[in-house]
Write an enzyme that holds these catalytic residues in place. Structure first.
Site: not given
Ligand code: NAP
Length: 270
Positions: A48-49, A125-126, A152, A154, A166, A169-170
């Site tokens: 996919d990459g 993807n994103e 506020r 990460d 991708a 989902k994590s």
């Protein structure tokens, strides 16, 4: 038989290169032209990459090309053939009519403090926002020009339906069928206190809605990632994200593997 010009994007590993040589010989034997300038079909051999790299390479003409994919990577959400059945591609190109599946893309416009545009771009993807120095990322989030929340944490991830399997989902985002014209916003470890309060759940926006992120530049070292590439810019002041109204990516499908079967194969097991 498929008629037109072909180009390749190949992952640099032994298996992918071997398959590339075989497919290329097949095209030459059948007088099908390889052309890197304005191809009609892009054959992607890899994971996919590799599909993300191929998309980036042919972004300018993405509406005019179709991607054919042979999967030699780990998961294979974008890919059609696997290593065990890739030889079917020869018979399929000559004798079968493929399905065409088109998927939505994210459109992003990023502006600097002075109002000038840093980039107008697209993601398969994103798009993610975070602080490149490792401290928290601070931003105001607007939906359709209405203030929604003060973030506020990460960072923030905005994904397409195909990107939902991708990074999204994590982060606990929903897996979305790629035929749906929607996009999803997921938080990356949000802080919640009296000043910074976020919804805490993934949000799904419709194709007509606009998400605007206004980073607080006194505290951020802005990092804006678009699939595999990223921009770092301290004067980034406003980023507008929506589903693209002008661009989509299209894949030729010869194998009838449903999206949910791909999900099961990759995350649950046969
Ligand atoms: P990478 O770190 O080398 O690989 C990321 C993994 O994500 C690979 O196993 C890749 O599959 C898989 N992948 C890519 N697109 C996918 C999709 N749409 N559905 C399911 N899996 C997918 O990075 P890369 O190859 O350059 O890919 C960049 C992508 O990595 C980003 O777009 C982002 O989605 C993902 N990422 C994930 C996390 C996370 O989950 N915590 C963090 C950062 C980035 P293949 O092996 O088949 O190539």
């Amino acid at each position: 038989m498929l008629k037109g010009k072909f180009s390749f994007v190949v992952k640099e590993d032994e298996v992918s290169i071997k398959i590339y040589k075989e497919v290329k010989d097949f095209l030459i034997y059948h007088n099908l032209k390889e052309c890197n300038n304005k191809p009609d079909y892009i054959i992607v051999i890899g994971g996919d990459g590799t599909v993300l790299s191929a998309f980036r390479k042919y972004l300018d003409i993405v509406n005019d090309v179709k991607f054919i994919t042979i999967h030699t990577g780990h998961l294979g959400f974008y890919t059609d053939y696997q290593v065990k059945n890739y030889k079917n591609i020869f018979e399929d190109i000559l004798n079968r009519a493929p399905q065409v599946e088109s998927y939505p893309l994210l459109a992003v416009e990023a502006y600097c403090t002075q109002g000038n545009m840093l980039t107008k771009n697209y993601a398969l993807n994103e798009i993610t926002f975070n602080n490149s120095m490792g401290s928290t990322y601070v931003a105001e989030v607007y939906i359709n020009d209405e203030h929604f929340e003060n973030f506020r944490g990460d960072g923030i991830c905005i994904s397409t339906p195909t990107g939902s399997t991708a990074y999204n989902k994590s982060l606990g985002g929903a897996v979305i069928h790629p035929k749906m014209d929607i996009f999803q916003v997921t938080e990356i470890a949000a802080l919640n206190n009296l000043v910074y309060r976020t919804l805490g759940n993934p949000v799904i926006l419709s194709k007509d809605e606009v998400l605007t992120i206004k980073p607080k530049n006194q505290v951020n070292n802005n990092r804006l990632s678009i699939d595999q590439s990223y921009y770092s810019n301290e004067s980034l002041s406003k980023i507008k994200i929506t589903l693209s109204k002008t661009k989509k990516i299209s894949f030729l499908r010869y194998n009838n593997v449903s999206f949910w079967k791909r999900v099961k194969r990759s995350f649950i097991g046969e």
